[in-house]
Scaffold this motif. Sequence first.
Motif, PDB file in Angstrom:
ATOM      1  N   TYR A  57       0.797  -1.226   0.000  1.00  0.00           N
ATOM      2  CA  TYR A  57       0.000   0.000   0.000  1.00  0.00           C
ATOM      3  C   TYR A  57       0.829   1.275   0.000  1.00  0.00           C
ATOM      4  O   TYR A  57       0.446   2.265  -0.622  1.00  0.00           O
ATOM      5  CB  TYR A  57      -0.900   0.059   1.245  1.00  0.00           C
ATOM      6  N   VAL A  58       1.938   1.280   0.745  1.00  0.00           N
ATOM      7  CA  VAL A  58       2.542   2.560   1.112  1.00  0.00           C
ATOM      8  C   VAL A  58       2.934   3.389  -0.109  1.00  0.00           C
ATOM      9  O   VAL A  58       2.721   4.609  -0.124  1.00  0.00           O
ATOM     10  CB  VAL A  58       3.720   2.342   2.098  1.00  0.00           C
ATOM     11  N   ASP A  59       3.441   2.740  -1.152  1.00  0.00           N
ATOM     12  CA  ASP A  59       3.838   3.483  -2.359  1.00  0.00           C
ATOM     13  C   ASP A  59       2.809   3.368  -3.478  1.00  0.00           C
ATOM     14  O   ASP A  59       3.075   3.771  -4.614  1.00  0.00           O
ATOM     15  CB  ASP A  59       5.179   2.944  -2.891  1.00  0.00           C
ATOM     16  N   TYR A  60       1.655   2.792  -3.159  1.00  0.00           N
ATOM     17  CA  TYR A  60       0.675   2.487  -4.204  1.00  0.00           C
ATOM     18  C   TYR A  60      -0.001   3.766  -4.696  1.00  0.00           C
ATOM     19  O   TYR A  60      -0.484   4.569  -3.897  1.00  0.00           O
ATOM     20  CB  TYR A  60      -0.366   1.523  -3.619  1.00  0.00           C
ATOM     21  N   ALA A  61      -0.025   3.942  -6.009  1.00  0.00           N
ATOM     22  CA  ALA A  61      -0.578   5.174  -6.578  1.00  0.00           C
ATOM     23  C   ALA A  61      -1.421   4.862  -7.809  1.00  0.00           C
ATOM     24  O   ALA A  61      -1.066   5.220  -8.928  1.00  0.00           O
ATOM     25  CB  ALA A  61       0.554   6.135  -6.925  1.00  0.00           C
ATOM     26  N   THR A  98     -13.542  -1.633   9.432  1.00  0.00           N
ATOM     27  CA  THR A  98     -13.014  -2.537   8.410  1.00  0.00           C
ATOM     28  C   THR A  98     -11.510  -2.327   8.307  1.00  0.00           C
ATOM     29  O   THR A  98     -11.047  -1.194   8.147  1.00  0.00           O
ATOM     30  CB  THR A  98     -13.679  -2.263   7.049  1.00  0.00           C
ATOM     31  N   LEU A  99     -10.766  -3.423   8.414  1.00  0.00           N
ATOM     32  CA  LEU A  99      -9.315  -3.405   8.216  1.00  0.00           C
ATOM     33  C   LEU A  99      -9.002  -4.212   6.961  1.00  0.00           C
ATOM     34  O   LEU A  99      -9.483  -5.343   6.823  1.00  0.00           O
ATOM     35  CB  LEU A  99      -8.588  -4.038   9.411  1.00  0.00           C
ATOM     36  N   ASP A 100      -8.230  -3.645   6.049  1.00  0.00           N
ATOM     37  CA  ASP A 100      -7.889  -4.307   4.788  1.00  0.00           C
ATOM     38  C   ASP A 100      -6.377  -4.202   4.628  1.00  0.00           C
ATOM     39  O   ASP A 100      -5.813  -3.114   4.724  1.00  0.00           O
ATOM     40  CB  ASP A 100      -8.629  -3.600   3.643  1.00  0.00           C
ATOM     41  N   LEU A 101      -5.730  -5.350   4.411  1.00  0.00           N
ATOM     42  CA  LEU A 101      -4.271  -5.386   4.407  1.00  0.00           C
ATOM     43  C   LEU A 101      -3.738  -6.263   3.285  1.00  0.00           C
ATOM     44  O   LEU A 101      -4.199  -7.394   3.113  1.00  0.00           O
ATOM     45  CB  LEU A 101      -3.789  -5.958   5.754  1.00  0.00           C
ATOM     46  N   ALA A 102      -2.776  -5.755   2.548  1.00  0.00           N
ATOM     47  CA  ALA A 102      -2.047  -6.570   1.575  1.00  0.00           C
ATOM     48  C   ALA A 102      -0.561  -6.336   1.763  1.00  0.00           C
ATOM     49  O   ALA A 102      -0.116  -5.196   1.904  1.00  0.00           O
ATOM     50  CB  ALA A 102      -2.465  -6.231   0.146  1.00  0.00           C
ATOM     51  N   VAL A 103       0.201  -7.431   1.814  1.00  0.00           N
ATOM     52  CA  VAL A 103       1.652  -7.339   1.904  1.00  0.00           C
ATOM     53  C   VAL A 103       2.263  -8.333   0.918  1.00  0.00           C
ATOM     54  O   VAL A 103       1.593  -9.238   0.423  1.00  0.00           O
ATOM     55  CB  VAL A 103       2.198  -7.611   3.331  1.00  0.00           C
ATOM     56  N   SER A 104       3.554  -8.158   0.692  1.00  0.00           N
ATOM     57  CA  SER A 104       4.291  -9.054  -0.188  1.00  0.00           C
ATOM     58  C   SER A 104       5.463  -9.619   0.602  1.00  0.00           C
ATOM     59  O   SER A 104       6.148  -8.895   1.327  1.00  0.00           O
ATOM     60  CB  SER A 104       4.771  -8.256  -1.403  1.00  0.00           C
ATOM     61  N   LEU A 105       5.673 -10.942   0.470  1.00  0.00           N
ATOM     62  CA  LEU A 105       6.763 -11.627   1.170  1.00  0.00           C
ATOM     63  C   LEU A 105       7.312 -12.670   0.200  1.00  0.00           C
ATOM     64  O   LEU A 105       6.532 -13.418  -0.409  1.00  0.00           O
ATOM     65  CB  LEU A 105       6.204 -12.282   2.439  1.00  0.00           C
ATOM     66  N   GLY A 106       8.619 -12.698   0.058  1.00  0.00           N
ATOM     67  CA  GLY A 106       9.207 -13.661  -0.876  1.00  0.00           C
ATOM     68  C   GLY A 106       8.697 -13.485  -2.295  1.00  0.00           C
ATOM     69  O   GLY A 106       8.610 -14.445  -3.065  1.00  0.00           O
ATOM     70  N   GLY A 107       8.318 -12.258  -2.647  1.00  0.00           N
ATOM     71  CA  GLY A 107       7.885 -11.972  -4.008  1.00  0.00           C
ATOM     72  C   GLY A 107       6.428 -12.304  -4.304  1.00  0.00           C
ATOM     73  O   GLY A 107       5.985 -12.180  -5.445  1.00  0.00           O
ATOM     74  N   ALA A 110      -0.397 -11.191  -0.729  1.00  0.00           N
ATOM     75  CA  ALA A 110      -1.673 -11.723  -0.230  1.00  0.00           C
ATOM     76  C   ALA A 110      -2.474 -10.557   0.329  1.00  0.00           C
ATOM     77  O   ALA A 110      -1.898  -9.576   0.812  1.00  0.00           O
ATOM     78  CB  ALA A 110      -1.453 -12.796   0.831  1.00  0.00           C
ATOM     79  N   ASP A 111      -3.792 -10.659   0.266  1.00  0.00           N
ATOM     80  CA  ASP A 111      -4.699  -9.536   0.534  1.00  0.00           C
ATOM     81  C   ASP A 111      -5.907 -10.074   1.298  1.00  0.00           C
ATOM     82  O   ASP A 111      -6.502 -11.081   0.890  1.00  0.00           O
ATOM     83  CB  ASP A 111      -5.116  -8.984  -0.846  1.00  0.00           C
ATOM     84  N   ALA A 112      -6.261  -9.443   2.415  1.00  0.00           N
ATOM     85  CA  ALA A 112      -7.436  -9.880   3.173  1.00  0.00           C
ATOM     86  C   ALA A 112      -8.047  -8.695   3.897  1.00  0.00           C
ATOM     87  O   ALA A 112      -7.377  -7.693   4.144  1.00  0.00           O
ATOM     88  CB  ALA A 112      -7.066 -10.969   4.186  1.00  0.00           C
ATOM     89  N   MET A 181      -0.335  -7.029  -6.228  1.00  0.00           N
ATOM     90  CA  MET A 181      -1.613  -7.124  -5.505  1.00  0.00           C
ATOM     91  C   MET A 181      -2.833  -7.141  -6.417  1.00  0.00           C
ATOM     92  O   MET A 181      -3.806  -7.842  -6.145  1.00  0.00           O
ATOM     93  CB  MET A 181      -1.678  -5.956  -4.523  1.00  0.00           C
ATOM     94  N   HIS A 182      -2.816  -6.327  -7.464  1.00  0.00           N
ATOM     95  CA  HIS A 182      -4.006  -6.206  -8.321  1.00  0.00           C
ATOM     96  C   HIS A 182      -3.701  -6.698  -9.721  1.00  0.00           C
ATOM     97  O   HIS A 182      -2.897  -6.108 -10.443  1.00  0.00           O
ATOM     98  CB  HIS A 182      -4.482  -4.743  -8.402  1.00  0.00           C
TER      99      HIS A 182
END
Length: 256
Positions: A57-61, A98-107, A110-112, A181-182
Amino acid sequence: MVEILSPAEVSRARDTGALVADILRTARSRTTVGTNLLDIDQWAQAMIQEAGAQSCYVDYAPSFGRGPFGHYICTGVNDAVLHGLPHDYALADGDLLTLDLAVSLGGVAADAAISFIVGESRPPESVAMIRATERALSAGIAAAGPGARTGDISHAIGAVLSAEGYPINTEFGGHGIGSTMHQDPHVANTGRRGRGYKLRPGLMLALEPWVMADTAELVTDPDGWTLRSATGCRTAHSEHTIAITHDGAEIITLPR
Ligand code: MF3
Ligand code: CO
């Protein structure tokens, strides 16, 4: 583009998914009346960094927001349903969060998302709305498997939401997910059986039924990100990342 993951990539996705689920569960358990949305964002940032993962998310534009997002988790309160930008707000008893989180690990990403009620009060309409999105998510997952189509999932989700009397917005819905993510295909929260992209093993999808009590229309908050119900009514959202397997679908965003 539709991405098909290798078994090794799906195995790494399980680690990412478990992390997402753990962060959401921890954030939920720490949240009480008086918790500030910015505290939740800091918890998420710390847990992501501690795990050596990257925020999606942090750099998502993207085109639909005033980017970059600049935060680590989406926090939507009551009428805020999607892309809730964390801001200086202390939660009150009975707030629907509502909490929505997506992160990337090992390339692999996942999003929930989860919705829950803050504090002790349990407004019946909020409880019913959250349960409807959870049941729609389960129905969507049950409809997924090799050979099924995205329209089968959309139909299953939409059938539950419509039966509960919720209008359905088709601007935002589920999506393919993998190295980013998308991705394609889009998985609307209503649709027709037998239509759409044919699912196959290694495809990962984020399914995300969300509803607003009395409208299908969204308005964008002046913050440029947060999407709210046009009428100010309450909203709810449930999301899992799943992987299509040889005999069905596996939920990737489960805690370990
Ligand atoms: N995770 C959200 C989704 O379910 C997307 C959030 S985009 C953000 O698709 F930029 F707002 F973080
Ligand atoms: Co998503």
